[in-house]
Design a protein around this motif. Structure first.
Motif, mmCIF file in Angstrom:
data_model
loop_
_atom_site.group_PDB
_atom_site.id
_atom_site.type_symbol
_atom_site.label_atom_id
_atom_site.label_comp_id
_atom_site.label_asym_id
_atom_site.label_seq_id
_atom_site.Cartn_x
_atom_site.Cartn_y
_atom_site.Cartn_z
ATOM 1 N N ASP A 1 40.875 37.217 58.660
ATOM 2 C CA ASP A 1 41.954 37.875 57.927
ATOM 3 C C ASP A 1 41.681 39.368 57.776
ATOM 4 O O ASP A 1 42.588 40.200 57.908
ATOM 5 N N GLY A 2 40.431 39.715 57.510
ATOM 6 C CA GLY A 2 40.082 41.125 57.351
ATOM 7 C C GLY A 2 40.229 41.907 58.639
ATOM 8 O O GLY A 2 40.734 43.036 58.646
ATOM 9 N N LEU A 3 39.822 41.312 59.748
ATOM 10 C CA LEU A 3 39.919 41.995 61.033
ATOM 11 C C LEU A 3 41.364 42.327 61.389
ATOM 12 O O LEU A 3 41.648 43.366 61.992
ATOM 13 N N LYS A 4 42.282 41.450 61.016
ATOM 14 C CA LYS A 4 43.690 41.672 61.343
ATOM 15 C C LYS A 4 44.258 42.892 60.637
ATOM 16 O O LYS A 4 45.317 43.409 61.031
ATOM 17 N N GLU A 5 43.586 43.363 59.597
ATOM 18 C CA GLU A 5 44.038 44.550 58.872
ATOM 19 C C GLU A 5 43.469 45.850 59.451
ATOM 20 O O GLU A 5 43.866 46.936 59.043
ATOM 21 N N LEU A 6 42.541 45.741 60.370
ATOM 22 C CA LEU A 6 41.961 46.939 60.982
ATOM 23 C C LEU A 6 42.813 47.424 62.144
ATOM 24 O O LEU A 6 43.433 46.633 62.854
ATOM 25 N N LYS A 7 42.818 48.712 62.347
ATOM 26 C CA LYS A 7 43.599 49.306 63.422
ATOM 27 C C LYS A 7 42.944 49.062 64.778
ATOM 28 O O LYS A 7 41.738 48.860 64.877
ATOM 29 N N ASN A 8 43.739 49.115 65.830
ATOM 30 C CA ASN A 8 43.222 48.986 67.186
ATOM 31 C C ASN A 8 42.187 50.078 67.466
ATOM 32 O O ASN A 8 42.378 51.241 67.104
ATOM 33 N N GLU A 9 41.093 49.668 68.090
ATOM 34 C CA GLU A 9 40.069 50.604 68.559
ATOM 35 C C GLU A 9 39.643 51.579 67.462
ATOM 36 O O GLU A 9 39.578 52.787 67.674
ATOM 37 N N SER A 10 39.328 51.031 66.297
ATOM 38 C CA SER A 10 38.916 51.853 65.160
ATOM 39 C C SER A 10 37.436 51.722 64.828
ATOM 40 O O SER A 10 36.933 52.393 63.936
ATOM 41 N N ILE A 11 36.714 50.854 65.559
ATOM 42 C CA ILE A 11 35.313 50.557 65.266
ATOM 43 C C ILE A 11 34.431 50.987 66.447
ATOM 44 O O ILE A 11 34.763 50.746 67.605
ATOM 45 N N ASP A 12 33.294 51.610 66.127
ATOM 46 C CA ASP A 12 32.381 52.087 67.173
ATOM 47 C C ASP A 12 31.289 51.086 67.520
ATOM 48 O O ASP A 12 30.772 51.093 68.640
ATOM 49 N N LEU A 13 30.912 50.248 66.568
ATOM 50 C CA LEU A 13 29.816 49.302 66.807
ATOM 51 C C LEU A 13 29.994 48.081 65.907
ATOM 52 O O LEU A 13 30.361 48.212 64.740
ATOM 53 N N ILE A 14 29.739 46.910 66.472
ATOM 54 C CA ILE A 14 29.752 45.665 65.705
ATOM 55 C C ILE A 14 28.363 45.042 65.801
ATOM 56 O O ILE A 14 27.862 44.804 66.904
ATOM 57 N N VAL A 15 27.732 44.810 64.657
ATOM 58 C CA VAL A 15 26.439 44.142 64.609
ATOM 59 C C VAL A 15 26.552 43.020 63.590
ATOM 60 O O VAL A 15 26.889 43.270 62.429
ATOM 61 N N THR A 16 26.256 41.798 63.992
ATOM 62 C CA THR A 16 26.435 40.700 63.052
ATOM 63 C C THR A 16 25.614 39.484 63.437
ATOM 64 O O THR A 16 25.150 39.361 64.577
ATOM 65 N N SER A 17 25.451 38.598 62.469
ATOM 66 C CA SER A 17 24.865 37.280 62.689
ATOM 67 C C SER A 17 25.763 36.279 61.982
ATOM 68 O O SER A 17 25.714 36.146 60.754
ATOM 69 N N PRO A 18 26.611 35.571 62.716
ATOM 70 C CA PRO A 18 27.560 34.645 62.088
ATOM 71 C C PRO A 18 26.863 33.378 61.607
ATOM 72 O O PRO A 18 25.696 33.135 61.958
ATOM 73 N N PRO A 19 27.553 32.562 60.828
ATOM 74 C CA PRO A 19 26.970 31.271 60.433
ATOM 75 C C PRO A 19 26.619 30.447 61.664
ATOM 76 O O PRO A 19 27.389 30.407 62.626
ATOM 77 N N TYR A 20 25.452 29.834 61.630
ATOM 78 C CA TYR A 20 25.059 28.978 62.738
ATOM 79 C C TYR A 20 25.715 27.607 62.568
ATOM 80 O O TYR A 20 26.025 27.202 61.453
ATOM 81 N N ALA A 21 25.903 26.897 63.656
ATOM 82 C CA ALA A 21 26.567 25.597 63.605
ATOM 83 C C ALA A 21 25.715 24.558 62.873
ATOM 84 O O ALA A 21 24.491 24.511 63.043
ATOM 85 N N ASP A 22 26.382 23.742 62.044
ATOM 86 C CA ASP A 22 25.735 22.616 61.361
ATOM 87 C C ASP A 22 24.498 23.032 60.570
ATOM 88 O O ASP A 22 23.473 22.337 60.588
ATOM 89 N N ARG A 23 24.584 24.167 59.891
ATOM 90 C CA ARG A 23 23.440 24.654 59.125
ATOM 91 C C ARG A 23 23.887 25.132 57.743
ATOM 92 O O ARG A 23 24.947 25.731 57.588
ATOM 93 N N ARG A 24 23.055 24.848 56.725
ATOM 94 C CA ARG A 24 23.172 25.375 55.363
ATOM 95 C C ARG A 24 24.560 25.135 54.754
ATOM 96 O O ARG A 24 25.217 26.070 54.286
ATOM 97 N N GLU A 25 24.993 23.899 54.793
ATOM 98 C CA GLU A 25 26.324 23.562 54.286
ATOM 99 C C GLU A 25 26.475 23.895 52.799
ATOM 100 O O GLU A 25 27.575 24.184 52.335
ATOM 101 N N GLY A 26 25.376 23.853 52.047
ATOM 102 C CA GLY A 26 25.462 24.147 50.627
ATOM 103 C C GLY A 26 25.519 25.620 50.298
ATOM 104 O O GLY A 26 25.789 26.007 49.154
ATOM 105 N N GLU A 27 25.273 26.482 51.304
ATOM 106 C CA GLU A 27 25.209 27.928 51.063
ATOM 107 C C GLU A 27 26.473 28.652 51.499
ATOM 108 O O GLU A 27 26.914 29.602 50.868
ATOM 109 N N TYR A 28 27.051 28.268 52.617
ATOM 110 C CA TYR A 28 28.278 28.883 53.097
ATOM 111 C C TYR A 28 28.984 27.915 54.046
ATOM 112 O O TYR A 28 28.454 26.847 54.356
ATOM 113 N N LYS A 29 30.161 28.291 54.470
ATOM 114 C CA LYS A 29 30.960 27.430 55.342
ATOM 115 C C LYS A 29 30.190 27.091 56.607
ATOM 116 O O LYS A 29 29.736 27.968 57.339
#
Length: 284
Positions: A24-52
């Motif tokens: 939802d947040g990304l859809k509010e950003l303008k086209n080609e407005s970001i210079d770098l993306i660095v991230t670590s998304p939730p891993y599959a089937d891990r830490r269900e009690g901490e996050y989705k």
């Protein structure tokens, strides 16, 4: 109230973490407005009690819409780094990470630039048929071949013997008198006192029970985003972390004079990140 916050993102209000799902947040950003993306998304089937937690079988389909938005908001000169490693199940490693890498390339048209690894201290113990984990991969994607790249920003002082060897080769001199000349001096040899790192980054995790960062279940060291921010952006450019977590990417961006934007769904992690940011500001 939430909609008003989203409008702030569309106006590119930097240096703030927004409590919202990243898609939802990304859809509010303008086209080609970001210079770098660095991230670590939730891993599959891990830490269900901490996050989705996303099931392994659903992971690629879950991430594809996010990756489409990341592609849209990234500049042609930008890079996208994703830190993720598949877990083992029933004695073998799951394939969803590799399936995701292939899907990003084949289905969405991302350029698969490189694969990095960074040192990560594994959990002590014995594992049937395998050793403890000692690294995590980071996959580098881009939209074009003309990306920002500042390799000497992450260079390290060259050892004296290596410098002597490089100078000998540059001038065509050899110790054994063979006469075989190596590389010649030219304008492309930008900085002969610095050695460039490899794509294996020796950056161990230093978080422990006494650090704020430890209150998040899955973190990486600040030196990791710092490396990519230095090497793939210029000062003043914009860094995005769509899964901000404890705010490590934001801290690294602040340290290096970059603007940043982050999304995070868990209020408790946003508070940890903001507390870390306040601590950094006070120490500065």
């Amino acid at each position: 109230r939430e909609r008003k916050r989203l409008l702030k993102i569309n106006e590119l209000k930097f240096n703030e973490i927004y409590k919202i799902d990243c898609l939802d947040g990304l859809k509010e950003l303008k086209n080609e407005s970001i210079d770098l993306i660095v991230t670590s998304p939730p891993y599959a089937d891990r830490r269900e009690g901490e996050y989705k937690s996303i099931k392994t079988s659903e992971y690629v389909n879950w991430f594809i819409p996010i990756a489409k938005e990341l592609y849209r908001v990234l500049k042609p000169s930008g890079s996208f780094f994703i830190n993720i490693k598949s877990h083992c199940s029933k004695g073998e490693r799951e394939l969803y990470v590799y399936e995701l890498v292939i899907a990003l390339k084949k289905e969405l048209g991302w350029r698969f630039v490189d694969e990095f690894t960074w040192t990560k201290n594994g959990v002590p113990g014995r594992f049937k048929g395998r050793f403890k984990n000692g690294f995590e991969p980071i996959f580098h994607f881009a939209k074009s071949s003309e990306i920002v790249f500042n390799p000497y920003a992450v260079g390290v002082p060259m050892k004296e013997e290596s410098l002597k060897r490089a100078n000998r080769k540059a001038t065509g001199l050899t110790k054994n008198g063979s006469g075989f000349a190596g590389m010649r001096r030219n304008e492309t040899m930008v900085n002969r006192s610095l050695a460039l790192p490899s794509n294996h980054l020796h950056i161990p995790q230093k978080s422990n029970q006494y650090t704020l960062q430890s209150k998040h279940p899955a973190v990486f060291p600040v030196e990791l985003p710092e490396f990519f921010i230095k090497a793939f952006t210029y000062e003043g450019q914009v860094v995005l972390d769509p899964f901000m977590g404890s705010g490590t990417t934001a801290i690294a961006s602040e340290m290096l004079g970059r603007k940043w934007i982050g999304f995070e769904t868990e209020a408790k992690y946003i508070e940890i990140a903001n507390e870390r940011l306040r601590g950094y500001a006070n120490s500065k």
